[in-house]
Design a protein around this motif. Sequence first.
Motif, PDB file in Angstrom:
ATOM      1  N   ALA A  55       0.765  -1.119  -0.134  1.00 34.99           N
ATOM      2  CA  ALA A  55      -0.058   0.030  -0.010  1.00 34.99           C
ATOM      3  C   ALA A  55       0.959   1.343  -0.123  1.00 34.99           C
ATOM      4  O   ALA A  55       0.484   2.138  -0.628  1.00 34.99           O
ATOM      5  CB  ALA A  55      -1.049   0.002   1.266  1.00 34.99           C
ATOM      6  N   ALA A  56       2.038   1.125   0.831  1.00 32.32           N
ATOM      7  CA  ALA A  56       2.880   2.510   0.753  1.00 32.32           C
ATOM      8  C   ALA A  56       3.436   2.602  -0.480  1.00 32.32           C
ATOM      9  O   ALA A  56       3.574   3.763  -1.100  1.00 32.32           O
ATOM     10  CB  ALA A  56       3.928   2.134   1.871  1.00 32.32           C
ATOM     11  N   ARG A  57       3.857   1.621  -1.215  1.00 30.64           N
ATOM     12  CA  ARG A  57       4.424   1.619  -2.507  1.00 30.64           C
ATOM     13  C   ARG A  57       3.400   2.154  -3.412  1.00 30.64           C
ATOM     14  O   ARG A  57       3.862   3.156  -4.432  1.00 30.64           O
ATOM     15  CB  ARG A  57       4.793   0.215  -3.100  1.00 30.64           C
ATOM     16  N   ALA A  58       2.210   1.820  -3.363  1.00 28.81           N
ATOM     17  CA  ALA A  58       0.990   2.268  -4.324  1.00 28.81           C
ATOM     18  C   ALA A  58       0.810   3.982  -3.907  1.00 28.81           C
ATOM     19  O   ALA A  58       0.331   4.686  -4.695  1.00 28.81           O
ATOM     20  CB  ALA A  58      -0.230   1.545  -4.017  1.00 28.81           C
ATOM     21  N   SER A  59       1.174   4.172  -2.815  1.00 29.27           N
ATOM     22  CA  SER A  59       0.938   5.625  -2.424  1.00 29.27           C
ATOM     23  C   SER A  59       1.892   6.631  -3.184  1.00 29.27           C
ATOM     24  O   SER A  59       1.563   7.741  -3.577  1.00 29.27           O
ATOM     25  CB  SER A  59       1.159   5.870  -0.737  1.00 29.27           C
ATOM     26  N   VAL A  60       3.047   6.049  -3.486  1.00 30.44           N
ATOM     27  CA  VAL A  60       3.997   6.955  -4.256  1.00 30.44           C
ATOM     28  C   VAL A  60       3.272   7.123  -5.452  1.00 30.44           C
ATOM     29  O   VAL A  60       3.556   8.300  -6.111  1.00 30.44           O
ATOM     30  CB  VAL A  60       5.279   6.148  -4.514  1.00 30.44           C
ATOM     31  N   GLY A  61       2.520   6.389  -6.149  1.00 33.06           N
ATOM     32  CA  GLY A  61       1.830   6.634  -7.596  1.00 33.06           C
ATOM     33  C   GLY A  61       0.900   7.731  -7.216  1.00 33.06           C
ATOM     34  O   GLY A  61       0.651   8.396  -8.295  1.00 33.06           O
ATOM     35  N   ALA A  70       2.060  16.937  -0.435  1.00 35.58           N
ATOM     36  CA  ALA A  70       3.331  16.530   0.518  1.00 35.58           C
ATOM     37  C   ALA A  70       3.828  15.331  -0.332  1.00 35.58           C
ATOM     38  O   ALA A  70       3.136  14.210  -0.191  1.00 35.58           O
ATOM     39  CB  ALA A  70       3.020  16.452   1.888  1.00 35.58           C
ATOM     40  N   ARG A  71       5.249  15.084  -0.323  1.00 34.12           N
ATOM     41  CA  ARG A  71       6.030  14.087  -0.562  1.00 34.12           C
ATOM     42  C   ARG A  71       6.251  13.036   0.288  1.00 34.12           C
ATOM     43  O   ARG A  71       7.421  12.636   0.686  1.00 34.12           O
ATOM     44  CB  ARG A  71       7.141  14.218  -1.706  1.00 34.12           C
ATOM     45  N   ALA A 120      12.935  13.990   0.707  1.00 31.64           N
ATOM     46  CA  ALA A 120      13.868  13.901  -0.721  1.00 31.64           C
ATOM     47  C   ALA A 120      13.441  12.444  -1.275  1.00 31.64           C
ATOM     48  O   ALA A 120      13.564  12.430  -2.605  1.00 31.64           O
ATOM     49  CB  ALA A 120      15.055  14.184  -0.322  1.00 31.64           C
ATOM     50  N   VAL A 121      13.558  11.355  -0.550  1.00 30.63           N
ATOM     51  CA  VAL A 121      13.548  10.018  -1.226  1.00 30.63           C
ATOM     52  C   VAL A 121      12.360   9.638  -1.935  1.00 30.63           C
ATOM     53  O   VAL A 121      12.418   9.062  -2.779  1.00 30.63           O
ATOM     54  CB  VAL A 121      13.754   8.950   0.038  1.00 30.63           C
ATOM     55  N   VAL A 122      11.193  10.000  -1.077  1.00 31.65           N
ATOM     56  CA  VAL A 122       9.811   9.580  -1.647  1.00 31.65           C
ATOM     57  C   VAL A 122       9.521  10.703  -2.764  1.00 31.65           C
ATOM     58  O   VAL A 122       9.130  10.272  -3.800  1.00 31.65           O
ATOM     59  CB  VAL A 122       8.759   9.838  -0.532  1.00 31.65           C
ATOM     60  N   GLY A 123       9.988  11.798  -2.874  1.00 32.78           N
ATOM     61  CA  GLY A 123       9.724  12.793  -3.774  1.00 32.78           C
ATOM     62  C   GLY A 123      10.524  12.211  -5.040  1.00 32.78           C
ATOM     63  O   GLY A 123       9.829  12.570  -6.112  1.00 32.78           O
ATOM     64  N   LYS A 124      11.685  11.731  -4.916  1.00 30.58           N
ATOM     65  CA  LYS A 124      12.583  11.440  -6.084  1.00 30.58           C
ATOM     66  C   LYS A 124      11.752  10.107  -6.756  1.00 30.58           C
ATOM     67  O   LYS A 124      11.409  10.120  -7.743  1.00 30.58           O
ATOM     68  CB  LYS A 124      13.848  10.908  -5.866  1.00 30.58           C
ATOM     69  N   ALA A 125      11.204   9.512  -5.883  1.00 27.94           N
ATOM     70  CA  ALA A 125      10.515   8.179  -6.318  1.00 27.94           C
ATOM     71  C   ALA A 125       9.086   8.592  -7.102  1.00 27.94           C
ATOM     72  O   ALA A 125       8.743   7.996  -8.391  1.00 27.94           O
ATOM     73  CB  ALA A 125      10.386   7.087  -5.210  1.00 27.94           C
ATOM     74  N   ALA A 126       8.631   9.388  -6.586  1.00 26.66           N
ATOM     75  CA  ALA A 126       7.347  10.035  -7.156  1.00 26.66           C
ATOM     76  C   ALA A 126       7.550  10.707  -8.712  1.00 26.66           C
ATOM     77  O   ALA A 126       6.816  10.348  -9.334  1.00 26.66           O
ATOM     78  CB  ALA A 126       6.558  10.994  -6.358  1.00 26.66           C
ATOM     79  N   ASP A 127       8.710  11.265  -8.490  1.00 22.50           N
ATOM     80  CA  ASP A 127       8.966  11.973  -9.768  1.00 22.50           C
ATOM     81  C   ASP A 127       9.055  11.038 -10.596  1.00 22.50           C
ATOM     82  O   ASP A 127       9.153  11.486 -12.146  1.00 22.50           O
ATOM     83  CB  ASP A 127      10.343  13.052  -9.718  1.00 22.50           C
ATOM     84  N   LEU A 128       9.906   9.685 -10.554  1.00 23.97           N
ATOM     85  CA  LEU A 128      10.299   8.800 -11.496  1.00 23.97           C
ATOM     86  C   LEU A 128       9.348   7.809 -11.623  1.00 23.97           C
ATOM     87  O   LEU A 128       9.534   6.518 -12.118  1.00 23.97           O
ATOM     88  CB  LEU A 128      11.534   8.252 -10.890  1.00 23.97           C
ATOM     89  N   LEU A 140      13.561   2.165 -10.895  1.00 25.72           N
ATOM     90  CA  LEU A 140      12.915   1.200  -9.828  1.00 25.72           C
ATOM     91  C   LEU A 140      13.629   1.236  -8.407  1.00 25.72           C
ATOM     92  O   LEU A 140      13.277   1.170  -7.503  1.00 25.72           O
ATOM     93  CB  LEU A 140      13.127  -0.168 -10.360  1.00 25.72           C
ATOM     94  N   PHE A 141      15.143   1.504  -8.810  1.00 27.38           N
ATOM     95  CA  PHE A 141      16.037   1.825  -7.722  1.00 27.38           C
ATOM     96  C   PHE A 141      15.412   2.827  -6.508  1.00 27.38           C
ATOM     97  O   PHE A 141      15.435   2.825  -5.363  1.00 27.38           O
ATOM     98  CB  PHE A 141      17.181   1.905  -8.056  1.00 27.38           C
ATOM     99  N   ALA A 142      14.980   3.924  -7.394  1.00 25.42           N
ATOM    100  CA  ALA A 142      14.553   5.135  -6.530  1.00 25.42           C
ATOM    101  C   ALA A 142      12.941   4.731  -5.717  1.00 25.42           C
ATOM    102  O   ALA A 142      12.976   5.042  -4.588  1.00 25.42           O
ATOM    103  CB  ALA A 142      14.223   6.229  -7.426  1.00 25.42           C
ATOM    104  N   LEU A 143      12.331   3.981  -6.348  1.00 26.67           N
ATOM    105  CA  LEU A 143      10.987   3.231  -5.747  1.00 26.67           C
ATOM    106  C   LEU A 143      11.511   2.327  -4.706  1.00 26.67           C
ATOM    107  O   LEU A 143      10.883   2.573  -3.594  1.00 26.67           O
ATOM    108  CB  LEU A 143      10.209   2.722  -6.821  1.00 26.67           C
ATOM    109  N   ASP A 144      12.297   1.556  -4.902  1.00 26.48           N
ATOM    110  CA  ASP A 144      12.609   0.686  -3.769  1.00 26.48           C
ATOM    111  C   ASP A 144      13.333   1.395  -2.597  1.00 26.48           C
ATOM    112  O   ASP A 144      13.268   0.849  -1.559  1.00 26.48           O
ATOM    113  CB  ASP A 144      13.771  -0.138  -4.423  1.00 26.48           C
ATOM    114  N   SER A 145      14.087   2.380  -2.929  1.00 30.56           N
ATOM    115  CA  SER A 145      14.594   3.155  -1.762  1.00 30.56           C
ATOM    116  C   SER A 145      13.640   3.742  -0.745  1.00 30.56           C
ATOM    117  O   SER A 145      14.139   3.702   0.535  1.00 30.56           O
ATOM    118  CB  SER A 145      15.365   4.406  -2.280  1.00 30.56           C
ATOM    119  N   CYS A 146      12.740   3.990  -0.893  1.00 26.70           N
ATOM    120  CA  CYS A 146      11.457   4.259  -0.169  1.00 26.70           C
ATOM    121  C   CYS A 146      11.320   3.356   1.023  1.00 26.70           C
ATOM    122  O   CYS A 146      10.717   3.512   2.010  1.00 26.70           O
ATOM    123  CB  CYS A 146      10.213   4.657  -1.054  1.00 26.70           C
ATOM    124  N   GLU A 147      11.452   2.060   0.692  1.00 30.55           N
ATOM    125  CA  GLU A 147      11.345   0.859   1.463  1.00 30.55           C
ATOM    126  C   GLU A 147      12.113   0.980   2.556  1.00 30.55           C
ATOM    127  O   GLU A 147      11.869   0.520   3.898  1.00 30.55           O
ATOM    128  CB  GLU A 147      11.132  -0.183   0.628  1.00 30.55           C
TER     129      GLU A 147
END
Length: 176
Positions: A55-61, A70-71, A120-128, A140-147
Motif C-alpha cells: 500500500a505504501a508503494r501504491a501511495s507513491v503512485g 506533500a511527498r 527527498a527519497v519519496v519525492g524522487k520516487a514519485a518524480d520517477l 525502480l531503484f528510487a522506488l525501492d529506496s522508499c522501503e
Amino acid sequence: MRVYIPSTLRRLDDACRVGEFGPPPLTAYAVTPALREWYAQGDDEELEYAAMAQAARASVGLLAADPGTARRRLVVACEVGAVPPADGTVELGDARLELNVVVPWSTVAAVHMDAAEAVAVVGKAADLWDAAQNGDDDALFALDSCEGEDLMWYATQEIPDLLAAEGPRGGMNGLS
C-alpha cells in the motif's frame, strides 16, 4: 479484516471532512490468499507488514499523480467486515484488492506516514514513478529506496492534529 488504503495528506483530509473513503471502486491492500501463499513462512504480523508495504508503494503512485501534495507516503489502516474474493487474475504475492464499497471513517484504525526526513527519497520516487512502471532500473531503484524509510504510526485521535499541523499540502511549501 484489516485493509490498508494508500493515500496522501490531501486525500486523508478529504476523507476526514466527508467521513468516508470513496467513491468505489477503491484500491486497498490486505493479507490475501495470494500473499499468504507467496509468504508461507510469514506469521500474521509479517503478512500485515507486507500488505502495508504494498500500500505504501501504491501511495507513491498517488503522489506522482498529485504533484501539489506533500511527498510523504501515507497508508490508512481500516477494519472492514467483508472483503471480496480475488477475481483469479491476482499474481502470487499480491495483496491488492478492489473494494466496491465506500469505507466509512469510523473504520479507520490508524494512519501510517513517512517522517519529514523521507521527503527527498519519496519525492524522487514519485518524480520517477512513470519510468519505474516502464521498468527503468534507476527509477525502480528510487522506488525501492522508499522501503528503507519507516512509516510512523498515528492513532485515530491524532489524525485531526496531524492534518492541522501538516495541512493537505504538507506544510507551508507543500513539500515537507
